[in-house]
Design a protein around this motif. Structure first.
Motif, PDB file in Angstrom:
ATOM      1  N   ARG A 126       0.837  -1.197   0.000  1.00  0.00           N
ATOM      2  CA  ARG A 126       0.000   0.000   0.000  1.00  0.00           C
ATOM      3  C   ARG A 126       0.875   1.251   0.000  1.00  0.00           C
ATOM      4  N   ARG A 127       1.889   1.276   0.866  1.00  0.00           N
ATOM      5  CA  ARG A 127       2.740   2.462   0.963  1.00  0.00           C
ATOM      6  C   ARG A 127       3.598   2.633  -0.289  1.00  0.00           C
ATOM      7  N   ALA A 128       4.095   1.536  -0.835  1.00  0.00           N
ATOM      8  CA  ALA A 128       4.951   1.626  -2.024  1.00  0.00           C
ATOM      9  C   ALA A 128       4.142   2.143  -3.213  1.00  0.00           C
ATOM     10  N   LEU A 132       4.803   5.571  -5.348  1.00  0.00           N
ATOM     11  CA  LEU A 132       4.974   5.576  -6.807  1.00  0.00           C
ATOM     12  C   LEU A 132       3.930   6.477  -7.466  1.00  0.00           C
ATOM     13  N   ASP A 133       2.743   6.494  -6.911  1.00  0.00           N
ATOM     14  CA  ASP A 133       1.701   7.381  -7.421  1.00  0.00           C
ATOM     15  C   ASP A 133       2.123   8.843  -7.251  1.00  0.00           C
ATOM     16  N   LEU A 134       2.729   9.131  -6.110  1.00  0.00           N
ATOM     17  CA  LEU A 134       3.166  10.497  -5.795  1.00  0.00           C
ATOM     18  C   LEU A 134       4.179  11.018  -6.815  1.00  0.00           C
ATOM     19  N   VAL A 135       5.004  10.142  -7.369  1.00  0.00           N
ATOM     20  CA  VAL A 135       5.997  10.572  -8.363  1.00  0.00           C
ATOM     21  C   VAL A 135       5.512  10.317  -9.791  1.00  0.00           C
ATOM     22  N   GLY A 136       4.227  10.024  -9.935  1.00  0.00           N
ATOM     23  CA  GLY A 136       3.638   9.887 -11.268  1.00  0.00           C
ATOM     24  C   GLY A 136       3.943   8.582 -11.970  1.00  0.00           C
ATOM     25  N   THR A 141       4.565   0.353 -12.213  1.00  0.00           N
ATOM     26  CA  THR A 141       5.029  -0.324 -11.001  1.00  0.00           C
ATOM     27  C   THR A 141       5.635  -1.703 -11.269  1.00  0.00           C
ATOM     28  N   ARG A 142       5.220  -2.334 -12.384  1.00  0.00           N
ATOM     29  CA  ARG A 142       5.706  -3.692 -12.658  1.00  0.00           C
ATOM     30  C   ARG A 142       6.957  -3.704 -13.520  1.00  0.00           C
ATOM     31  N   GLN A 154      14.939   7.654 -11.662  1.00  0.00           N
ATOM     32  CA  GLN A 154      15.183   8.532 -10.524  1.00  0.00           C
ATOM     33  C   GLN A 154      13.884   8.786  -9.758  1.00  0.00           C
ATOM     34  N   ARG A 155      12.760   8.797 -10.478  1.00  0.00           N
ATOM     35  CA  ARG A 155      11.486   8.963  -9.773  1.00  0.00           C
ATOM     36  C   ARG A 155      11.169   7.742  -8.916  1.00  0.00           C
ATOM     37  N   VAL A 156      11.530   6.545  -9.401  1.00  0.00           N
ATOM     38  CA  VAL A 156      11.382   5.343  -8.566  1.00  0.00           C
ATOM     39  C   VAL A 156      12.253   5.488  -7.317  1.00  0.00           C
ATOM     40  N   ALA A 157      13.474   5.983  -7.519  1.00  0.00           N
ATOM     41  CA  ALA A 157      14.387   6.149  -6.380  1.00  0.00           C
ATOM     42  C   ALA A 157      13.819   7.150  -5.369  1.00  0.00           C
ATOM     43  N   ILE A 158      13.168   8.196  -5.869  1.00  0.00           N
ATOM     44  CA  ILE A 158      12.545   9.162  -4.952  1.00  0.00           C
ATOM     45  C   ILE A 158      11.381   8.491  -4.212  1.00  0.00           C
ATOM     46  N   ALA A 159      10.598   7.702  -4.930  1.00  0.00           N
ATOM     47  CA  ALA A 159       9.498   6.971  -4.279  1.00  0.00           C
ATOM     48  C   ALA A 159      10.047   6.050  -3.190  1.00  0.00           C
ATOM     49  N   ARG A 160      11.145   5.375  -3.514  1.00  0.00           N
ATOM     50  CA  ARG A 160      11.774   4.491  -2.528  1.00  0.00           C
ATOM     51  C   ARG A 160      12.211   5.279  -1.286  1.00  0.00           C
ATOM     52  N   ALA A 161      12.764   6.476  -1.542  1.00  0.00           N
ATOM     53  CA  ALA A 161      13.230   7.307  -0.426  1.00  0.00           C
ATOM     54  C   ALA A 161      12.063   7.796   0.430  1.00  0.00           C
ATOM     55  N   LEU A 162      10.897   8.001  -0.205  1.00  0.00           N
ATOM     56  CA  LEU A 162       9.744   8.548   0.508  1.00  0.00           C
ATOM     57  C   LEU A 162       8.915   7.504   1.231  1.00  0.00           C
ATOM     58  N   ALA A 163       9.031   6.244   0.793  1.00  0.00           N
ATOM     59  CA  ALA A 163       8.106   5.204   1.249  1.00  0.00           C
ATOM     60  C   ALA A 163       8.107   5.044   2.761  1.00  0.00           C
TER      61      ALA A 163
END
Ligand code: ADP
Ligand code: MG
Length: 245
Positions: A126-128, A132-136, A141-142, A154-163
């Motif tokens: 749910r959080r991940a 990912l939604d937050l960074v568009g 996701t798959r 880099q957006r995935v990396a930002i999502a990872r940092a935010l999760a």
């Protein structure tokens, strides 16, 4: 989290590498505080101590002398295991080279720090997905990293940092490997995160990138020679994330 305690409180930190003739004074008494919600760019020439300071701020290394508190916790008092837990809970890292795990989907990459943090599978997902939604990237996701553009990675990396909902987003040259359009995407995301109250510290060589921050700190030879507030530029309106896909 206590609103009155600064996220970062660095007091007279020094870092010395080597000894004898090989001694390098990488940081010579750095002091700074960063309040919740600030957006700070750290600038400086190569060799000025930026990475050393980042490693200390990120609890990847400890000062030779001086004190460092993150969210009120004295980092100098922690052992390796406690430091690892602190890093996982308090800091979201974004690196120049993305540092995603290959052959693992974007979703799995973003879930990883949550797994380390002991978050259960359903909540992890749910959080991940929310990050990912937050960074568009809700539609990607798959995909594995090698199926994504640099900007998307880099957006995935930002999502990872935010999760993990960290106290601090710590980014080391996050746009250094990106083309102009992807750079604007990533800066637009950071602008939005700052607007929503996140605390961000980023290292950059580029004035155009630093212009997005609320505050610029300049390092020369391991010392802060400038620490100034600025009116953050209005980044371009956040374009739809898939435009540069
Ligand atoms: P920057 O990131 O601004 O380029 P660094 O923090 O990497 O600067 O380096 C600051 C100084 O410390 C430089 O003189 C560098 O050569 C030295 N330095 C950095 N890491 C080490 C190390 N592990 N061992 C010895 N010297 C180091
Ligand atoms: Mg460096």
């Amino acid at each position: 989290m206590n609103a009155e305690i600064p996220v970062l409180d660095v007091r007279q930190v020094t870092k010395v590498y080597g000894q004898g003739d090989a001694t390098v004074h990488a940081l010579r008494g750095v002091s700074l505080t960063v309040e919740r919600g600030d957006y700070v760019a750290i600038m400086g020439a190569s060799g000025s101590g930026k990475s050393t300071l980042m490693n200390i701020l990120g609890c990847l290394d400890i000062p030779s002398t001086g004190r460092y508190h993150i969210d009120g916790t004295d980092v100098g008092r922690l052992d390796e295991r406690q430091l690892a837990i602190l890093r996982n809970q308090k800091i979201g890292f974004v690196f120049q080279a993305f540092n995603l795990i290959p052959r693992m989907s974007a979703l799995a990459n973003v879930e990883l720090p949550l797994a380390y943090g002991g978050v259960k599978a359903g909540e992890r997902r749910r959080r991940a997905l929310a990050a990912l939604d937050l960074v568009g990237l809700a539609e990607r996701t798959r995909h594995d990293p090698n199926e994504l553009s640099g900007g998307q990675q880099q957006r995935v990396a930002i999502a990872r940092a935010l999760a993990t909902a960290p106290s601090l987003l710590l980014a080391d040259e996050p746009t250094g490997n990106l083309d102009t359009a992807s750079t604007l995407d990533v800066l637009g995301i950071l602008d939005r995160l700052s607007l929503s109250g996140r605390t961000i510290v980023l290292i950059t060589h580029e004035d155009d990138v630093a212009a997005h921050a609320k505050r610029v700190i300049r390092l020369v030879d391991g010392q802060i020679i400038e620490d100034r507030r600025q009116a953050a530029v209005d980044g371009p309106p956040p374009r739809h994330a898939e435009v540069t896909a």
